[in-house]
Design a protein around this motif. Structure first.
Motif, PDB file in Angstrom:
ATOM      1  N   TYR A  14       0.822  -1.222   0.000  1.00  0.00           N
ATOM      2  CA  TYR A  14       0.000   0.000   0.000  1.00  0.00           C
ATOM      3  C   TYR A  14       0.857   1.274   0.000  1.00  0.00           C
ATOM      4  O   TYR A  14       0.627   2.191  -0.798  1.00  0.00           O
ATOM      5  CB  TYR A  14      -0.964  -0.006   1.202  1.00  0.00           C
ATOM      6  N   TYR A  29      -2.597  12.622  -3.286  1.00  0.00           N
ATOM      7  CA  TYR A  29      -2.754  11.890  -2.013  1.00  0.00           C
ATOM      8  C   TYR A  29      -2.076  12.604  -0.825  1.00  0.00           C
ATOM      9  O   TYR A  29      -2.724  12.896   0.184  1.00  0.00           O
ATOM     10  CB  TYR A  29      -2.191  10.473  -2.180  1.00  0.00           C
ATOM     11  N   GLY A  52     -10.523   3.958   9.408  1.00  0.00           N
ATOM     12  CA  GLY A  52      -9.832   3.290   8.306  1.00  0.00           C
ATOM     13  C   GLY A  52      -8.380   3.718   8.308  1.00  0.00           C
ATOM     14  O   GLY A  52      -7.847   4.164   7.294  1.00  0.00           O
ATOM     15  N   ASP A  73      -9.786   0.141  12.208  1.00  0.00           N
ATOM     16  CA  ASP A  73      -9.695  -0.449  10.868  1.00  0.00           C
ATOM     17  C   ASP A  73     -10.162  -1.902  10.984  1.00  0.00           C
ATOM     18  O   ASP A  73     -10.018  -2.518  12.041  1.00  0.00           O
ATOM     19  CB  ASP A  73      -8.248  -0.424  10.353  1.00  0.00           C
ATOM     20  N   ASP A  95     -15.381  -2.775  12.321  1.00  0.00           N
ATOM     21  CA  ASP A  95     -16.023  -2.290  11.093  1.00  0.00           C
ATOM     22  C   ASP A  95     -16.673  -0.950  11.418  1.00  0.00           C
ATOM     23  O   ASP A  95     -17.565  -0.876  12.268  1.00  0.00           O
ATOM     24  CB  ASP A  95     -17.069  -3.325  10.669  1.00  0.00           C
ATOM     25  N   GLY A 114      -8.978   8.973   5.732  1.00  0.00           N
ATOM     26  CA  GLY A 114      -8.326   9.099   4.431  1.00  0.00           C
ATOM     27  C   GLY A 114      -8.672   7.924   3.545  1.00  0.00           C
ATOM     28  O   GLY A 114      -8.447   6.763   3.903  1.00  0.00           O
TER      29      GLY A 114
HETATM   30  C1  LIG Z   1      -7.362   2.820   0.965  1.00  0.00           C
HETATM   31  S1  LIG Z   1      -7.038   2.460   2.631  1.00  0.00           S
HETATM   32  C2  LIG Z   1      -6.683   4.069   3.330  1.00  0.00           C
HETATM   33  C3  LIG Z   1      -5.722   3.997   4.480  1.00  0.00           C
HETATM   34  C4  LIG Z   1      -5.332   5.338   5.100  1.00  0.00           C
HETATM   35  N1  LIG Z   1      -6.482   5.950   5.768  1.00  0.00           N
HETATM   36  C5  LIG Z   1      -4.762   6.285   4.096  1.00  0.00           C
HETATM   37  O1  LIG Z   1      -5.272   7.405   3.946  1.00  0.00           O
HETATM   38  O2  LIG Z   1      -3.786   5.933   3.429  1.00  0.00           O
HETATM   39  C6  LIG Z   1      -8.672   2.161   3.288  1.00  0.00           C
HETATM   40  C7  LIG Z   1      -8.620   1.594   4.703  1.00  0.00           C
HETATM   41  O3  LIG Z   1      -9.955   1.554   5.213  1.00  0.00           O
HETATM   42  C8  LIG Z   1     -10.160   0.295   5.825  1.00  0.00           C
HETATM   43  N2  LIG Z   1     -11.599  -0.016   5.746  1.00  0.00           N
HETATM   44  C9  LIG Z   1     -12.363  -0.127   4.635  1.00  0.00           C
HETATM   45  N3  LIG Z   1     -13.644  -0.414   4.957  1.00  0.00           N
HETATM   46  C10 LIG Z   1     -13.683  -0.473   6.318  1.00  0.00           C
HETATM   47  C11 LIG Z   1     -14.703  -0.717   7.255  1.00  0.00           C
HETATM   48  N4  LIG Z   1     -15.981  -0.970   6.857  1.00  0.00           N
HETATM   49  N5  LIG Z   1     -14.398  -0.704   8.573  1.00  0.00           N
HETATM   50  C12 LIG Z   1     -13.120  -0.459   8.983  1.00  0.00           C
HETATM   51  N6  LIG Z   1     -12.105  -0.214   8.140  1.00  0.00           N
HETATM   52  C13 LIG Z   1     -12.373  -0.216   6.822  1.00  0.00           C
HETATM   53  C14 LIG Z   1      -9.287  -0.689   5.050  1.00  0.00           C
HETATM   54  O4  LIG Z   1      -8.978  -1.847   5.780  1.00  0.00           O
HETATM   55  C15 LIG Z   1      -8.080   0.170   4.735  1.00  0.00           C
HETATM   56  O5  LIG Z   1      -7.093   0.063   5.735  1.00  0.00           O
END
Ligand SMILES: C[S@@+](CC[C@H](N)C(=O)[O-])C[C@H]1O[C@@H](n2cnc3c(N)ncnc32)[C@H](O)[C@@H]1O
Length: 217
Positions: A14, A29, A52, A73, A95, A114
């Motif tokens: 990532y 970003y 998240g 997360d 979640d 984010g």
């Molecule tokens: C694209 S990543 C972004 C990570 C970080 N916030 C950033 O800005 O780089 C999306 C994150 O949201 C988490 N995520 C997505 N849906 C979620 C949910 N329903 N509950 C908790 N976490 C979630 C994913 O596991 C992931 O770590």
């Protein structure tokens, strides 16, 4: 919506992937995350919840501001990435579309996120944000979100064509449609365009948890 398993699988690469800001999805970003901090007005000792939290890139910026940062997360492998960078951070696996468990069942000065809300259809975005604003935002608190966002449906359609080779259809923000939907549930929202596919949304309750209505303008 993407599963936690898919984010587990993405976790190792990532941080490399977000370095590619040449186009969709991560154009702008780093600036988007910086602008979340800027628009939060974060100050030392403020409590901040990062929804998240992923590999911790947004949370780290609030740690640098001296904030008391919490993360949530649903992906254990993403949490492992964040914990490796920020071992002192309190991160809960949960979640975010469900009620927040302990120890996150409390108020926060700022709630931030984010690049996560595009995982949710508009009804879920609105329901989650409304619940967080009602149950977890301290008086004078704000929610600040960086995400893939387009001002109009036409802008989104143009981006889909422009980046057809790398497009992945999800529930990206369409500002002209989504901000009025937030207003309908008494959430005032504004946004700042960051790039051709990124924006920062600033969301505040029209009626605060202490029952007062903030003066506008
Ligand atoms: C694209 S990543 C972004 C990570 C970080 N916030 C950033 O800005 O780089 C999306 C994150 O949201 C988490 N995520 C997505 N849906 C979620 C949910 N329903 N509950 C908790 N976490 C979630 C994913 O596991 C992931 O770590």
């Amino acid at each position: 919506m993407t599963t936690s398993q898919e984010f587990d699988d993405w976790s190792a690469t990532y941080d490399d992937d977000v370095q590619d800001e040449s186009g969709f999805p991560f154009m702008g970003y780093a600036n988007a995350l910086n602008q979340v901090v800027q628009h939060s007005g974060a100050q030392t000792s403020m409590s901040v919840l990062d929804l998240g939290v992923g590999s911790g890139n947004l949370a780290a910026r609030f740690v640098m501001q001296g904030c008391n940062v919490f993360g949530v997360d649903f992906s254990p492998e993403m949490i492992a990435q964040a914990s490796a960078k920020l071992p002192f951070l309190e991160i809960v696996q949960a979640d975010v579309t469900q009620p927040l468990p302990e120890p996150l069942n409390r108020y926060f000065d700022r709630i931030v996120s984010g690049y996560m809300f595009h995982e949710f259809p508009l009804e879920t975005k609105v329901a989650v944000l409304k619940r967080l604003a009602d149950e977890h935002l301290a008086p004078d608190g704000h929610i600040i979100i960086a995400d893939i966002a387009f001002e109009t449906q036409a802008d989104l359609d143009a981006a889909r064509l422009r980046w057809a080779d790398r497009w992945d259809e999800e529930d990206f923000w369409v500002i002209e449609r989504d901000l009025p939907a937030l207003q309908k549930v008494a959430l005032a929202a504004n946004w700042v365009r960051i790039s051709d596919c990124a924006g920062v949304m600033v969301i505040s309750p029209l009626i605060r948890s202490d029952g007062t209505i903030p003066l506008m303008g």
